[in-house]
Write a protein that holds these residues in place. Structure first.
Motif, PDB file in Angstrom:
ATOM      1  N   UNK B  40       0.833  -1.200   0.000  1.00 13.30           N
ATOM      2  CA  UNK B  40       0.000   0.000   0.000  1.00 13.30           C
ATOM      3  C   UNK B  40       0.868   1.251   0.000  1.00 13.30           C
ATOM      4  N   UNK B  41       0.283   2.351  -0.403  1.00 11.79           N
ATOM      5  CA  UNK B  41       1.004   3.614  -0.401  1.00 11.79           C
ATOM      6  C   UNK B  41       1.357   4.044   1.011  1.00 11.79           C
ATOM      7  N   UNK B  42       2.563   4.598   1.160  1.00  9.49           N
ATOM      8  CA  UNK B  42       2.973   5.132   2.464  1.00  9.49           C
ATOM      9  C   UNK B  42       3.654   6.473   2.262  1.00  9.49           C
ATOM     10  N   UNK B  43       3.817   7.187   3.373  1.00  5.62           N
ATOM     11  CA  UNK B  43       4.475   8.495   3.293  1.00  5.62           C
ATOM     12  C   UNK B  43       5.974   8.355   3.046  1.00  5.62           C
ATOM     13  N   UNK B  61      -5.104   2.096   2.973  1.00  2.93           N
ATOM     14  CA  UNK B  61      -5.388   1.375   4.212  1.00  2.93           C
ATOM     15  C   UNK B  61      -6.306   0.197   3.927  1.00  2.93           C
ATOM     16  N   UNK B  62      -5.928  -0.971   4.370  1.00  3.22           N
ATOM     17  CA  UNK B  62      -6.836  -2.120   4.284  1.00  3.22           C
ATOM     18  C   UNK B  62      -7.462  -2.338   5.653  1.00  3.22           C
ATOM     19  N   UNK B 101     -15.521   6.088  10.279  1.00  4.01           N
ATOM     20  CA  UNK B 101     -15.252   6.090  11.724  1.00  4.01           C
ATOM     21  C   UNK B 101     -14.123   5.137  12.088  1.00  4.01           C
ATOM     22  N   UNK B 102     -13.203   5.645  12.867  1.00  4.25           N
ATOM     23  CA  UNK B 102     -12.086   4.869  13.410  1.00  4.25           C
ATOM     24  C   UNK B 102     -11.147   4.289  12.357  1.00  4.25           C
ATOM     25  N   UNK B 103     -11.174   4.835  11.147  1.00  4.13           N
ATOM     26  CA  UNK B 103     -10.157   4.442  10.173  1.00  4.13           C
ATOM     27  C   UNK B 103      -9.411   5.703   9.753  1.00  4.13           C
TER      28      UNK B 103
END
Lengths: 484, 529
Positions: B40-43, B61-62, B101-103
């Motif tokens: 996944x993409x990251x900073x 995000x999964x 919510x919460x992600x």
């Protein structure tokens, strides 16, 4: 030396007393609530949230517009006022700009003699430029090295009302706020408590030579949170401007802040450093349509305005201006007065006297709401009729006011329960009078010797003997006859 | 053909017939993601590996636990014979511009990388309430500002499943790529200038931009608030209809959400299209570029795009529709310049709230006064695209320029809307039910080819952006492949709230071309495995 006159325009921010905030369902009133206890994603401007307009806000704004004789606009728009500040969580304030909810209007302002330099009192008319709806921002405070933000106030509904530069003295400005506060409470749209920030005022002040019609550069005074402060701040600013001009200096368009504790004005910023708010239409809200039907429904129960009612009281009920003014300070009191007069049907000045002397004292001492008193206008009227009919005397009547208020019982019922009806039986009174005369040979001699003033003493003795229930007028007649 | 390559409607039927379980469907999608999506993409992506270059990278995000729990709940409901909802057991992805919510709800920006939303967007909430299983949040251009998904702060950015050297389009690139690669049946995207339709066209899937206000924007992290439309990306018209059905409708949390009733989109699909009037406009067969000197240069859309449009028109004619040629849409050319102004003004204002004070990124540097905190947090937190848009938005709405830019743009926007009103006017000269165009001027361009040229990138939206200005709905659907082997998308634009008609016409095209050879082609990422 040139004589100057002062030119003042006021911008007031009026917190509307809606149950919930303007764009979300949070409780609007956070007085004495813990910081950040009445907040949600919408009023804290979280990513992705949208405002939804509280219709009660519009209704209250329309009521205010009507009260000010302003013209409600059939379509108005919300705009974004963009600027950065920590108490403004979205980075813009949703406000109205070029097409606000209402335009024009005026407030008739009676200036009392005490506030008139010539000591006569006069009436002036203050024109209203516009009224617009907007959301309030939060509050920040410094605590040591920390800057703390409280978002409770974010999204509390406000109407900003701007006058034309029609006020000429600091006293007029103060009177404007006094009358506005009265009006706001009268139509029930704001608590209008300046100390609590329900009513806030910025004053634009300039001076010009008497007789001039142009407007000179003005300064804006912010952060004045009492009527006395407004008066004082304007006076100080006028003094300063006069001094500057007389010294040959020009007035700069500054924004000044009133320091309440020090009682001085401080420069906040100059016009050059003022932000460009880049107003543009708020795309998240639809244009505000106020149809004739909606407006009519909102104004269906619109009350008579206080000054109109005062005038009518003077006209219809022959009240002196002083009485009419006091009786119309609050709408509930004026309603109480009128309801009493209508039920009573007798002399309205008598109602006014009883209200102003006795009932108002009860109201003030016990912080009563005239509309919710157990001493209802009906009971007060009944009581006055009992006095008029001679069933009770005035002293008993006044004592009964408090009893009715405490018990909630009708005056007649109390009179019966306690046997308070005054004795108008000639024989009973005559018997007591004879008894008193027989027991007071010295006083009788003195009276007969020409000391007329003793009559009062004889009446008093009869009243005492009969525990206040005697018809005093009748007792006096009998005594006069017996003492001949 | 694996389970995850079926359509949502097919899978729904299998689930209801208890031939498969929701957990099995979910597992098939998760396996596909594991196989083709890559990291996944990251900073802090580090260097790009050879493997990276062959993967889709749709996700930021999964949320596998969440999906699993929901799948198990759906299976229980189905076993118990309870109504499990119209999308029960269908895995979907959410463009990471919606709050859930919460992600993490990042907007693909460093400035929101650490932001966990405390609430869920209406559209997502409704999909979940319909039983759909959220697989996670997919990548996009930072704050949706782009047409290639390359500007994401989360790298590697998504790649086109048909050719991983190409962009998937954008800004809903992760959405389109995840649906095309069989990772998810459906994806929730947003369209501000073409951000659903253009990536749908580039990735060979169906993408629908509903009428402005048809789907609530509540919880959609705003870009151009007067233009943003949430909408479905799916494998076919029927799936898109099913998804739109679940999302559309009034929302008390969005004052701009339409209060009109939602029609039965699925029922409308099967209706005969006989007598429908479909227009072709010369203004959509050419691209107009402004030149440095202010003059415009025009060039026709590539011949294969033009041919695809004309071929589709033939199909529709054969199905009994009337083709109306030469419909003038003269203000189409102003779509992009007007968009440059309006969307930037709204974007700059919408980005004000990211100040490092309340949530999101705050500078780690020492700061002096408050403005310093703002400056450093925003300077470090925003990527290039937000910065450019803030600068331009501030400029064109400044008191001294607003009249000549922002207010003027608003007036031109009205003219663009008028083009559509005249074309669709039931009493007018053209009386169109829909306008048929190509979705994009080109097929998916190579990664890095356009990126960096903000103006050129913007022109990828020239044929899609007028619908956003006008607020009308548009759909993009696959119509074959170009010589470069990449999908070609066609677009249908209709009057306000004509989604049912657009879906019906798309479905009719799909039925008529079901046997076409090109329909057998599979994305390259599935072939190399």
């Amino acid at each position: 030396m040139t004589a100057y006159e002062t030119v003042i325009g006021l911008e007031t921010h009026i917190q509307l007393n809606t149950l919930t905030k303007i764009f979300c369902a949070c409780k609007a009133d956070s007085w004495e609530d813990a910081p950040n206890s009445n907040i949600c994603p919408v009023c804290t401007g979280l990513p992705g949230v949208l405002p939804v307009l509280n219709e009660r806000v519009v209704e209250k704004a329309v009521l205010l517009a009507e009260a000010m004789h302003a013209e409600v606009q059939p379509i108005s728009y919300f705009d974004r006022k963009n600027y950065f500040y920590p108490d403004l969580p979205k980075g813009f304030q949703i406000s109205q700009f070029d097409v606000p909810v209402a335009l024009g209007g005026y407030l008739e302002l009676p200036i009392p003699a005490a506030a008139d330099p010539e000591g006569k009192g006069y009436v002036t008319r203050v024109r209203i430029h516009k009224l617009h709806i907007e959301e309030d921002a939060g509050k920040t405070k410094n605590d040591g090295n920390e800057r703390q933000v409280d978002f409770n106030r974010c999204g509390v509904p406000l109407v900003e009302m701007v006058t034309e530069p029609d006020l000429r003295t600091a006293d007029e400005a103060a009177q404007y706020l006094i009358r506005l506060r009265q009006l706001l409470r009268w139509i029930g749209i704001s608590e209008a408590d300046m100390e609590k920030g329900n009513l806030r005022c910025d004053a634009n002040v300039s001076i010009r030579p008497v007789g001039a019609t142009h407007l000179n550069e003005k300064t804006e005074i912010k952060n004045v949170n009492s009527i006395d402060s407004v008066r004082e701040a304007i006076r100080k600013e006028v003094e300063r401007q006069t001094r500057e001009v007389e010294e040959g200096n020009s007035i700069k368009a500054w924004t000044l802040e009133w320091d309440q504790d020090a009682g001085v004005l401080r420069k906040m910023r100059s016009k050059e450093t003022e932000a460009d708010y880049r107003y543009f239409r708020e795309p998240d809200l639809l244009p505000l349509h106020i149809s004739e039907e909606w407006k009519t429904a909102i104004l269906a129960d619109f009350p008579e305005r206080p000054l109109e009612r005062k005038a009518r009281f003077m006209q219809d009920y022959n009240l002196p201006e002083y009485d009419a003014d006091i009786l119309t300070l609050e709408r509930a009191l004026s309603d109480y007065f009128e309801a009493t007069v209508k039920t009573y049907g007798g002399d309205s000045k008598k109602v006014s006297n009883w209200l102003m002397n006795d009932v108002l004292r009860m109201i003030n001492e016990d912080h009563l709401d005239p509309a919710a008193m157990r001493l209802t206008p009906q009971y007060l009227a009944e009581l006055l009729k009992l006095v008029d009919a001679g069933t009770i005397n005035i002293t008993t009547g006044k004592a009964l006011l408090q009893q009715v208020q405490e018990s909630g019982k009708a005056p007649m019922q109390l009179v019966e329960e306690q046997g308070l009806a005054q004795v108008s039986d000639d024989a009973a009174i005559r018997a007591v009078c004879e008894q008193i005369i027989a027991a007071s040979p010295d006083e009788v001699a003195a009276y007969r010797g020409g000391k007329d003033s003793l009559m009062g003493w004889f009446v008093g003795q009869v009243m005492r003997e009969m525990r206040g229930k005697a018809d005093a007028k009748l007792a006096k007649e009998v005594l006069v006859e017996l003492l001949k | 053909m694996e389970l995850c390559d079926l359509s949502a409607v097919e899978v729904r039927d299998l689930l209801l017939e208890k031939k498969v379980s929701a957990v099995e469907v979910l597992d098939a999608c998760q396996a596909r993601i594991d196989a083709v999506d890559g990291r996944p993409g990251t900073l802090e992506p580090g260097g790009e590996t050879k493997e990276d270059a062959q993967r889709v990278h749709a996700f930021i995000t999964r949320t596998p636990e969440l999906a699993r729990a929901q799948a198990e709940a759906v299976d229980k409901q189905i076993a118990a014979g309870e109504d499990s909802g119209p999308l029960a057991g269908i895995p979907f992805t959410v463009k990471d511009i919606f709050c859930v919510k919460d992600t993490p709800s990042t907007a693909a920006s460093r400035i929101l990388a650490n932001f966990n939303a405390p609430y869920t967007a209406t559209a997502v909430e409704r999909l979940q309430a319909a039983g759909a299983l959220m697989l996670g949040k997919v990548n996009l251009d930072e704050f949706t500002y782009g047409s290639s998904s390359e500007s994401s702060a989360f790298q590697p950015s998504p790649r086109n499943p048909w050719d991983t050297t190409r962009v998937p389009g954008g800004s809903s690139g992760g959405s389109a790529a995840s649906v095309a690669a069989g990772e998810a049946f459906l994806s929730l995207g947003t369209d501000t200038a073409g951000s659903i339709r253009q990536p749908a066209a580039f990735c060979g899937v169906v993408g629908l931009k509903p009428t402005y206000g048809r789907v609530s924007r509540y919880g959609l992290i705003a870009f151009g608030s007067s233009l943003d439309c949430p909408g479905p990306l799916a494998r076919n018209a029927k799936d898109a209809a099913l998804m739109l059905q679940a999302m559309a409708g009034p929302d008390p949390r969005d004052a701009t959400a339409a209060t009109l009733d939602v029609p039965d989109y699925l029922a409308a699909l099967e209706k005969d299209i006989k007598g429908k009037r479909i227009g072709l406009s010369p203004d959509y067969f050419q691209i107009t570029f402004p030149q440095a000197d202010g003059a415009y240069s025009q060039q026709p859309v590539p011949e294969e795009m033009r041919a695809a449009v004309l071929h589709a028109a033939d199909i529709y004619r054969a199905l009994g529709a009337e083709i109306v040629e030469d419909v003038p849409m003269p203000n189409t050319r102003y779509g992009i310049p007007v968009y440059f102004v309006i969307s930037r003004v709204e974007a700059a204002s919408n980005l004000h709230r990211y100040d490092g004070v309340k949530y999101g990124y705050r500078t780690q540097q020492a700061v002096g006064e408050l403005k310093d905190l703002y400056r450093k947090s925003r300077g470090e937190g925003f990527g290039l695209q937000p910065k450019l848009r803030i600068l331009m938005g501030m400029y064109v709405s400044a008191a001294q320029y607003s009249e000549q830019y922002y207010r003027r743009a608003l007036r031109v926007r009205t003219l663009i809307r008028r083009d559509f009103e005249e074309a669709f006017d039931p009493q007018g000269k053209y009386r169109l039910d829909a306008l048929l165009t190509s979705t994009t001027p080109t097929s998916a361009f190579p990664i890095q080819d356009v990126y960096g040229d903000s103006v050129l990138m913007q022109y990828a939206d020239q044929l899609t952006v007028p619908a956003n200005h006008a607020g009308v709905p548009g759909i993009s659907f696959p119509a074959g492949f170009g010589a470069d082997g990449l999908p070609i998308g066609l677009q249908l634009l209709g009057p306000d709230y004509s989604e049912a008609t657009l879906l019906q016409l798309t479905h009719a095209y799909e039925q008529a071309s079901a046997g076409a050879e090109w329909r057998k082609k599979r994305p390259a990422v599935l072939e190399v495995r």
